[in-house]
Motif scaffolding. Structure first.
Motif, PDB file in Angstrom:
ATOM      1  N   ARG A   1     -21.480  21.431   6.934  1.00 44.06           N
ATOM      2  CA  ARG A   1     -22.802  22.069   6.895  1.00 44.06           C
ATOM      3  C   ARG A   1     -23.444  22.065   8.280  1.00 44.06           C
ATOM      4  N   ALA A   2     -23.341  20.948   8.985  1.00 51.42           N
ATOM      5  CA  ALA A   2     -23.904  20.874  10.333  1.00 51.42           C
ATOM      6  C   ALA A   2     -23.245  21.904  11.238  1.00 51.42           C
ATOM      7  N   LEU A   3     -21.939  22.068  11.120  1.00 54.07           N
ATOM      8  CA  LEU A   3     -21.241  23.063  11.933  1.00 54.07           C
ATOM      9  C   LEU A   3     -21.686  24.478  11.585  1.00 54.07           C
ATOM     10  N   LYS A   4     -21.842  24.751  10.293  1.00 59.30           N
ATOM     11  CA  LYS A   4     -22.293  26.079   9.866  1.00 59.30           C
ATOM     12  C   LYS A   4     -23.700  26.381  10.375  1.00 59.30           C
ATOM     13  N   LEU A   5     -24.506  25.333  10.476  1.00 60.69           N
ATOM     14  CA  LEU A   5     -25.879  25.520  10.952  1.00 60.69           C
ATOM     15  C   LEU A   5     -25.965  25.517  12.481  1.00 60.69           C
ATOM     16  N   GLY A   6     -24.829  25.357  13.158  1.00 58.07           N
ATOM     17  CA  GLY A   6     -24.793  25.462  14.606  1.00 58.07           C
ATOM     18  C   GLY A   6     -25.130  24.194  15.367  1.00 58.07           C
ATOM     19  N   ALA A   7     -24.869  23.040  14.797  1.00 59.91           N
ATOM     20  CA  ALA A   7     -25.151  21.780  15.492  1.00 59.91           C
ATOM     21  C   ALA A   7     -24.325  21.702  16.781  1.00 59.91           C
ATOM     22  N   SER A   8     -24.938  21.184  17.819  1.00 62.78           N
ATOM     23  CA  SER A   8     -24.268  21.069  19.114  1.00 62.78           C
ATOM     24  C   SER A   8     -23.225  19.948  19.079  1.00 62.78           C
ATOM     25  N   SER A   9     -22.344  19.954  20.072  1.00 62.18           N
ATOM     26  CA  SER A   9     -21.340  18.901  20.184  1.00 62.18           C
ATOM     27  C   SER A   9     -22.000  17.536  20.353  1.00 62.18           C
ATOM     28  N   THR A  10     -23.118  17.516  21.068  1.00 61.39           N
ATOM     29  CA  THR A  10     -23.843  16.255  21.270  1.00 61.39           C
ATOM     30  C   THR A  10     -24.353  15.710  19.945  1.00 61.39           C
ATOM     31  N   ILE A  11     -24.930  16.568  19.140  1.00 64.46           N
ATOM     32  CA  ILE A  11     -25.427  16.143  17.825  1.00 64.46           C
ATOM     33  C   ILE A  11     -24.268  15.680  16.952  1.00 64.46           C
ATOM     34  N   MET A  12     -23.154  16.416  16.982  1.00 66.90           N
ATOM     35  CA  MET A  12     -22.003  16.052  16.162  1.00 66.90           C
ATOM     36  C   MET A  12     -21.453  14.683  16.588  1.00 66.90           C
ATOM     37  N   TYR A  13     -21.506  14.409  17.886  1.00 67.38           N
ATOM     38  CA  TYR A  13     -21.039  13.105  18.356  1.00 67.38           C
ATOM     39  C   TYR A  13     -22.004  12.004  17.934  1.00 67.38           C
ATOM     40  N   GLN A  14     -23.296  12.247  18.115  1.00 67.21           N
ATOM     41  CA  GLN A  14     -24.287  11.219  17.784  1.00 67.21           C
ATOM     42  C   GLN A  14     -24.349  10.929  16.295  1.00 67.21           C
TER      43      GLN A  14
END
Length: 77
Positions: A49-62
């Motif tokens: 869901r986060a990927l579909k909503l366009g979360a940045s690589s930084t957010i995905m890491y955190q």
């Protein structure tokens, strides 16, 4: 031991009239494994869901501990 037996011996064991195998389920461990599996599935849904909503690589890491390369690979998939 069973892996080293010839097929004829294994066949005799499979058709033996005497019970020689007992299966036991550890219920508490089984329940913990099921709960962990459900948490893992929920985490995967959140990541997707986060990927579909366009979360940045930084957010995905955190949030999920995903490296940039893992995030990029998941985006491509």
């Amino acid at each position: 031991l069973l892996q080293s037996l010839p097929p004829t011996t294994l066949s005799r064991l499979a058709h033996a009239t005497v019970p020689w195998v007992e299966v036991k389920i550890d219920s508490p461990v089984l329940h913990r494994l099921i709960e962990q599996s459900e948490r893992d599935e929920q985490n995967e849904r959140l990541i997707n869901r986060a990927l579909k909503l366009g979360a940045s690589s930084t957010i995905m890491y955190q949030c999920f501990g995903l490296a940039h390369s893992e995030t990029a690979l998941r985006r491509r998939l």
